[in-house]
Write a protein that holds these residues in place. Structure first.
Motif, short mmCIF file in Angstrom:
data_model
loop_
_atom_site.label_atom_id
_atom_site.label_comp_id
_atom_site.label_asym_id
_atom_site.label_seq_id
_atom_site.Cartn_x
_atom_site.Cartn_y
_atom_site.Cartn_z
N ASP A 10 0.89 -1.25 -0.09
CA ASP A 10 0.10 -0.08 -0.08
C ASP A 10 0.96 1.20 -0.05
O ASP A 10 0.22 2.55 -0.08
CB ASP A 10 -0.97 0.07 1.29
CG ASP A 10 -1.92 -1.06 1.38
OD1 ASP A 10 -2.40 -1.25 0.27
OD2 ASP A 10 -1.79 -1.91 2.54
N ALA B 134 -5.23 1.06 3.06
CA ALA B 134 -5.20 -0.25 3.22
C ALA B 134 -5.93 -0.97 2.14
O ALA B 134 -7.04 -0.23 1.62
CB ALA B 134 -5.98 -0.72 4.72
N GLY B 135 -5.51 -1.92 1.56
CA GLY B 135 -6.16 -2.71 0.41
C GLY B 135 -6.96 -3.94 1.19
O GLY B 135 -7.34 -3.85 2.42
N GLU C 247 -9.20 -6.20 2.43
CA GLU C 247 -10.60 -5.99 3.07
C GLU C 247 -10.72 -4.65 3.64
O GLU C 247 -11.69 -4.34 3.98
CB GLU C 247 -10.95 -7.05 4.01
CG GLU C 247 -10.93 -7.04 5.29
CD GLU C 247 -9.22 -6.97 5.61
OE1 GLU C 247 -8.93 -6.62 6.69
OE2 GLU C 247 -8.32 -7.32 4.88
N GLY C 248 -9.51 -4.00 3.92
CA GLY C 248 -9.82 -2.49 4.24
C GLY C 248 -10.17 -2.55 5.82
O GLY C 248 -10.71 -1.21 6.14
N PRO D 150 -9.01 3.33 0.62
CA PRO D 150 -8.97 2.09 0.07
C PRO D 150 -7.87 2.10 -1.13
O PRO D 150 -8.09 2.95 -1.82
CB PRO D 150 -10.28 1.88 -0.37
CG PRO D 150 -10.96 3.23 -0.82
CD PRO D 150 -10.17 4.16 0.22
N ASN E 163 -11.14 -8.82 -4.90
CA ASN E 163 -11.26 -7.33 -4.17
C ASN E 163 -11.67 -6.42 -5.08
O ASN E 163 -12.04 -5.06 -4.90
CB ASN E 163 -9.71 -7.04 -3.77
CG ASN E 163 -8.89 -6.34 -4.76
OD1 ASN E 163 -8.66 -6.86 -5.89
ND2 ASN E 163 -8.26 -5.29 -4.27
N SER F 16 -14.03 -3.68 -2.71
CA SER F 16 -13.84 -4.53 -1.36
C SER F 16 -13.40 -3.41 -0.20
O SER F 16 -14.21 -3.48 0.61
CB SER F 16 -13.23 -5.87 -1.16
OG SER F 16 -11.79 -5.61 -1.51
N SER F 17 -12.20 -3.21 -0.59
CA SER F 17 -11.84 -2.02 0.72
C SER F 17 -12.52 -0.88 0.85
O SER F 17 -12.84 -0.43 2.03
CB SER F 17 -10.47 -1.82 0.67
OG SER F 17 -9.97 -1.62 -0.74
N THR G 74 -15.81 -1.61 2.51
CA THR G 74 -15.74 -1.98 4.21
C THR G 74 -15.58 -0.72 4.78
O THR G 74 -16.09 -0.59 5.99
CB THR G 74 -14.24 -2.79 4.21
OG1 THR G 74 -14.64 -4.13 3.74
CG2 THR G 74 -14.12 -3.16 5.81
#
Length: 256
Positions: free
Chosen positions: A130, A179-180, A182-183, A201, A209, A214-215, A218
């Motif tokens: 990231d 963050a990637g 699921e975050g 994300p 993802n 996806s992130s 979340t």
């Protein structure tokens, strides 16, 4: 063009150091300069406090060079995002003092030394993958005159790494969480602190993802309060927002 430059011109007019016509000439490109392919917004730093930032993707080398050359006439600090090495080499031909940050692909030209804020941004990343987005946030914040620190590779797969750095979280005034996968890191950080958290994300992750979706989902469904979310991979946008919050904190401290 910035507020200080404008104030200086007005002071010189008032004191008689320069004539009105000369002052008008120095302001003739406000609010923007039309280059045909771009309208360079010289008024932005007066309105928003920061000069226009050049987003390089989709622009030709000649167009980028033209925009940079126009901005250099006004002695502004210049930040170019999503810039390849080829873009950097072209910019360096007209701005030898340009600095290239390879991981986030950003070029910075510092014409005016900025006094760093006392209030601080902390950029936190889930994993080393990231870091390009996290570093985009760091470089942007520094270019905007904000004091910034970083805390990398403290994702939820090894939560003890984050919990072992709570002092850094406490010292910050605004936190950017990158963050990637699921975050989930943004929600975790949001549950630990009493300050704004800006979540970014990233598109890092395996197939399902969906390029960072996806992130993103979340983060916008975070159960922690006080978490705001910017778009996927938008480290620049997160740092810009965080820096405006920091400037308001500084202003309140001065006036308080």
């Amino acid at each position: 063009m910035n507020k200080e430059f404008l104030k200086e011109i007005l002071k010189k007019v008032k004191s008689g150091e320069i004539e009105v016509d000369k002052a008008a000439d120095s302001l003739k490109d406000l609010p923007y300069k039309d280059l045909g392919y771009a309208r360079v917004d010289h008024h932005r730093s007066i309105r928003n406090g920061f000069p226009e930032v050049i987003y390089c993707e989709g622009k030709s080398l000649d167009e980028i060079e033209g925009i940079v050359a126009e901005m250099l006439k006004h002695n502004n600090n210049i930040l170019a995002s999503r810039a390849t090495k080829e873009v950097y080499q072209r910019i360096k031909e007209i701005a030898p003092d340009a600095v290239y940050h390879e991981r986030p692909k950003m070029v910075f030209i510092e014409k005016n030394k900025l006094q760093k804020t006392k209030a601080k941004i902390l950029v936190v990343s889930g994993g080393t993958s990231d870091m390009p987005v996290a570093e985009e946030a760091v470089v942007t914040a520094k270019a905007l005159g904000t004091q910034v620190d970083s805390l990398y590779d403290v994702g939820v797969a090894g939560l003890h790494r984050l919990l072992g750095s709570l002092e850094k979280l406490d010292e910050a005034d605004v936190i950017i969480v990158v963050a990637g996968m699921e975050g989930a890191l943004a929600s975790v950080v949001g549950g630990l602190v009493d300050k704004p958290v800006i979540a970014v994300p990233t598109s890092v992750g395996y197939g399902a993802n969906f390029g960072g979706l996806s992130s993103l989902l979340t983060m916008i469904n975070s159960c922690a309060s006080g978490v705001g979310v910017v778009n996927i991979d938008n480290g620049f946008g997160a740092a810009y927002l965080a820096s405006t919050i920091i400037l308001q904190i500084e202003k309140a401290r001065r006036e308080g």
